[in-house]
Design a protein around this motif. Structure first.
Motif, PDB file in Angstrom:
ATOM      1  N   VAL A 169       0.834  -1.206   0.000  1.00  0.00           N
ATOM      2  CA  VAL A 169       0.000   0.000   0.000  1.00  0.00           C
ATOM      3  C   VAL A 169       0.870   1.258   0.000  1.00  0.00           C
ATOM      4  N   PHE A 170       1.824   1.329   0.922  1.00  0.00           N
ATOM      5  CA  PHE A 170       2.665   2.525   1.005  1.00  0.00           C
ATOM      6  C   PHE A 170       3.564   2.664  -0.224  1.00  0.00           C
ATOM      7  N   GLY A 171       4.053   1.548  -0.758  1.00  0.00           N
ATOM      8  CA  GLY A 171       4.911   1.610  -1.937  1.00  0.00           C
ATOM      9  C   GLY A 171       4.168   2.105  -3.160  1.00  0.00           C
ATOM     10  N   ILE A 172       2.919   1.638  -3.342  1.00  0.00           N
ATOM     11  CA  ILE A 172       2.126   2.087  -4.493  1.00  0.00           C
ATOM     12  C   ILE A 172       1.801   3.571  -4.358  1.00  0.00           C
ATOM     13  N   ILE A 173       1.372   3.978  -3.168  1.00  0.00           N
ATOM     14  CA  ILE A 173       1.025   5.391  -2.969  1.00  0.00           C
ATOM     15  C   ILE A 173       2.237   6.284  -3.226  1.00  0.00           C
ATOM     16  N   ALA A 174       3.393   5.886  -2.703  1.00  0.00           N
ATOM     17  CA  ALA A 174       4.596   6.696  -2.892  1.00  0.00           C
ATOM     18  C   ALA A 174       5.008   6.739  -4.354  1.00  0.00           C
ATOM     19  N   GLY A 175       4.955   5.586  -5.039  1.00  0.00           N
ATOM     20  CA  GLY A 175       5.393   5.549  -6.421  1.00  0.00           C
ATOM     21  C   GLY A 175       4.487   6.293  -7.377  1.00  0.00           C
ATOM     22  N   VAL A 176       3.173   6.215  -7.169  1.00  0.00           N
ATOM     23  CA  VAL A 176       2.229   6.878  -8.070  1.00  0.00           C
ATOM     24  C   VAL A 176       2.147   8.371  -7.773  1.00  0.00           C
ATOM     25  N   SER A 177       2.078   8.721  -6.496  1.00  0.00           N
ATOM     26  CA  SER A 177       1.866  10.126  -6.122  1.00  0.00           C
ATOM     27  C   SER A 177       3.089  10.976  -6.405  1.00  0.00           C
ATOM     28  N   GLY A 178       4.271  10.492  -5.977  1.00  0.00           N
ATOM     29  CA  GLY A 178       5.476  11.289  -6.146  1.00  0.00           C
ATOM     30  C   GLY A 178       5.421  12.565  -5.303  1.00  0.00           C
ATOM     31  N   GLY A 179       6.332  13.457  -5.536  1.00  0.00           N
ATOM     32  CA  GLY A 179       6.326  14.749  -4.871  1.00  0.00           C
ATOM     33  C   GLY A 179       6.405  14.671  -3.362  1.00  0.00           C
ATOM     34  N   LEU A 180       5.587  15.478  -2.690  1.00  0.00           N
ATOM     35  CA  LEU A 180       5.616  15.562  -1.235  1.00  0.00           C
ATOM     36  C   LEU A 180       5.204  14.242  -0.590  1.00  0.00           C
ATOM     37  N   THR A 181       4.181  13.577  -1.139  1.00  0.00           N
ATOM     38  CA  THR A 181       3.734  12.307  -0.559  1.00  0.00           C
ATOM     39  C   THR A 181       4.842  11.276  -0.591  1.00  0.00           C
ATOM     40  N   ASP A 182       5.520  11.175  -1.708  1.00  0.00           N
ATOM     41  CA  ASP A 182       6.640  10.236  -1.836  1.00  0.00           C
ATOM     42  C   ASP A 182       7.738  10.570  -0.842  1.00  0.00           C
ATOM     43  N   SER A 183       8.018  11.853  -0.687  1.00  0.00           N
ATOM     44  CA  SER A 183       9.066  12.274   0.236  1.00  0.00           C
ATOM     45  C   SER A 183       8.711  11.953   1.686  1.00  0.00           C
ATOM     46  N   ARG A 241      10.687   9.388   4.205  1.00  0.00           N
ATOM     47  CA  ARG A 241      11.257   9.746   5.508  1.00  0.00           C
ATOM     48  C   ARG A 241      10.699   8.849   6.618  1.00  0.00           C
ATOM     49  N   LEU A 242       9.419   8.465   6.480  1.00  0.00           N
ATOM     50  CA  LEU A 242       8.833   7.540   7.456  1.00  0.00           C
ATOM     51  C   LEU A 242       9.552   6.197   7.421  1.00  0.00           C
ATOM     52  N   ILE A 243       9.867   5.725   6.210  1.00  0.00           N
ATOM     53  CA  ILE A 243      10.603   4.465   6.078  1.00  0.00           C
ATOM     54  C   ILE A 243      11.982   4.585   6.711  1.00  0.00           C
ATOM     55  N   ASP A 244      12.665   5.689   6.461  1.00  0.00           N
ATOM     56  CA  ASP A 244      13.990   5.898   7.056  1.00  0.00           C
ATOM     57  C   ASP A 244      13.904   5.933   8.577  1.00  0.00           C
ATOM     58  N   LEU A 245      12.851   6.554   9.113  1.00  0.00           N
ATOM     59  CA  LEU A 245      12.687   6.644  10.561  1.00  0.00           C
ATOM     60  C   LEU A 245      12.494   5.257  11.180  1.00  0.00           C
ATOM     61  N   ILE A 246      11.632   4.435  10.558  1.00  0.00           N
ATOM     62  CA  ILE A 246      11.386   3.099  11.107  1.00  0.00           C
ATOM     63  C   ILE A 246      12.637   2.238  11.030  1.00  0.00           C
ATOM     64  N   LEU A 247      13.354   2.322   9.917  1.00  0.00           N
ATOM     65  CA  LEU A 247      14.563   1.510   9.760  1.00  0.00           C
ATOM     66  C   LEU A 247      15.686   1.957  10.686  1.00  0.00           C
ATOM     67  N   SER A 248      15.603   3.177  11.194  1.00  0.00           N
ATOM     68  CA  SER A 248      16.657   3.654  12.094  1.00  0.00           C
ATOM     69  C   SER A 248      16.540   3.083  13.496  1.00  0.00           C
ATOM     70  N   VAL A 278       9.654  -3.953   1.962  1.00  0.00           N
ATOM     71  CA  VAL A 278       8.736  -4.255   0.867  1.00  0.00           C
ATOM     72  C   VAL A 278       8.311  -2.967   0.162  1.00  0.00           C
ATOM     73  N   ALA A 279       8.081  -1.908   0.933  1.00  0.00           N
ATOM     74  CA  ALA A 279       7.646  -0.639   0.340  1.00  0.00           C
ATOM     75  C   ALA A 279       8.689  -0.094  -0.630  1.00  0.00           C
ATOM     76  N   ARG A 280       9.950  -0.203  -0.279  1.00  0.00           N
ATOM     77  CA  ARG A 280      10.998   0.282  -1.186  1.00  0.00           C
ATOM     78  C   ARG A 280      11.030  -0.529  -2.480  1.00  0.00           C
ATOM     79  N   LEU A 281      10.860  -1.846  -2.347  1.00  0.00           N
ATOM     80  CA  LEU A 281      10.826  -2.692  -3.540  1.00  0.00           C
ATOM     81  C   LEU A 281       9.641  -2.330  -4.431  1.00  0.00           C
ATOM     82  N   VAL A 282       8.459  -2.182  -3.832  1.00  0.00           N
ATOM     83  CA  VAL A 282       7.253  -1.884  -4.599  1.00  0.00           C
ATOM     84  C   VAL A 282       7.365  -0.501  -5.249  1.00  0.00           C
ATOM     85  N   ARG A 283       7.866   0.460  -4.521  1.00  0.00           N
ATOM     86  CA  ARG A 283       8.000   1.812  -5.077  1.00  0.00           C
ATOM     87  C   ARG A 283       8.864   1.798  -6.338  1.00  0.00           C
ATOM     88  N   GLY A 284       9.967   1.072  -6.306  1.00  0.00           N
ATOM     89  CA  GLY A 284      10.822   0.998  -7.475  1.00  0.00           C
ATOM     90  C   GLY A 284      10.113   0.392  -8.676  1.00  0.00           C
TER      91      GLY A 284
END
Length: 334
Positions: free
Chosen positions: A138-152, A156-163, A210-216
């Motif tokens: 869900v998050f990967g599709i939204i980020a990949g299709v929307s782009g812009g601020l939503t993608d950003s 950042r949320l993904i980076d925060l969780i992985l940290s 998974v979100a990073r894979l789907v976004r790509g």
């Protein structure tokens, strides 16, 4: 231009007499049929698929075998232990009645415990994988299709969780969140709340990968003609997400799930060793292995059995994922 009658006759195939076999037909194959054909030719992947299928069949059958009394994972057999609470006889007390021996200190049947433990371990791994793949998709599709601020923001949320250190967070938050599950959400105390906590946390910390894979993948798919056509026809954003793009992601998602699942099987074993997860007497492969560590020298067979089963299922899932990846992406290389 109209052809003469004689020329027309030379272009017409002779009729097939009744009962006469027709000529050889060339039948086209779909991409799925071609992928399955490549997969079946890979003997190593087929062997891994067979092992995974056996594990799942064993997991499904175990509760029924326990219900009908064929497997007894709770029964204590002190008479099978010596004065040092170790199994009598060689190789951990292996016999016709106990093919994998008995558990030191309790005399419980090791085969029954690891067999029933497969059920709990796979259920937890499948549930955590479903959460991780679902949220990541869900998050990967939204980020990949929307782009812009939503993608950003999603990035950042993904980076925060992985940290966050996942294992440390699991240990630190276990008491608080298990109390919330039991007191506020009224989840049954014990195995249910402990297991649900592990599933939720593993799934939550697993979806960013998974979100990073789907976004790509979505960044490539969104530029194709059928997506542009759907936009021109006024398709809503949710239709673009789940009707146009999602069906084209099943191959990478399938491979991702088969590679993620064994990670959670081994993670459940590690967390049990650290004191988080389902506790005995209910067996999982993780807590059986955790309980066997103290007997790694005095009863090596008891220690080796759950460790070997975990190793086999992790390797088989990884080989299955590699085989699916190669079958679905013939241009890739193992």
């Amino acid at each position: 231009m109209t052809l003469p009658a004689t020329d027309l006759e030379t272009h017409v195939a002779p009729p097939v007499e009744e009962g006469e076999p027709e000529g050889t037909k060339i039948v086209g194959r779909s991409p799925m049929q071609l992928a399955m054909r490549r997969f079946r030719k890979d003997k190593l992947s087929m062997a891994a698929f067979t092992v995974v299928a056996v594990y799942f069949l064993a997991a499904v059958a175990a509760p029924f075998l326990v219900k009908f009394g064929v497997l007894d994972y709770k029964g204590f057999n002190q008479n099978l232990l010596n004065e040092f609470t170790l199994p009598k006889g060689k190789f951990g007390g292996i016999s016709w009645d106990h093919p994998l021996g008995v558990e030191p200190g309790s005399g419980r049947d090791v085969l029954a415990r690891v067999w029933y433990g497969i059920t709990f371990s796979l259920v937890m791994a499948v549930a955590a994988t479903a959460i991780a793949v679902g949220l990541g998709t869900v998050f990967g599709i939204i980020a990949g299709v929307s782009g812009g601020l939503t993608d950003s923001l999603i990035g950042r949320l993904i980076d925060l969780i992985l940290s966050f250190p996942q294992t440390l967070m699991l240990l630190a938050l276990s008491v608080v969140f298990i109390d919330i599950l039991e007191d506020d959400l009224h989840v049954p105390e014990g195995d249910m709340s402990n297991g649900l906590y592990v599933v939720l946390v593993l799934g939550f910390f697993g979806w960013p990968y998974v979100a990073r894979l789907v976004r790509g993948q979505v960044l490539s798919i969104r530029e194709r003609e059928f997506v542009e056509a759907a936009k021109l026809m006024g398709a809503s954003r949710w239709r673009l997400y789940f009707k146009e793009i999602l069906p084209n992601l099943w191959a990478p998602l399938l491979v991702s799930a088969t590679i993620t699942m064994p990670t959670y099987v081994s993670a459940e074993a590690a967390l049990n060793y650290l004191g988080v997860g389902i506790k005995p007497p209910t067996p999982t492969l993780g807590n059986v292995l955790s309980g066997s560590i103290d007997y790694s020298t005095s009863d090596f067979v008891f220690f080796f059995t759950p460790a070997f089963l975990i190793m086999i299922i992790v390797v088989s899932f990884n080989l299955l994922g590699d085989g699916l990846r190669d079958a679905l992406d013939p241009k890739g290389h193992r």
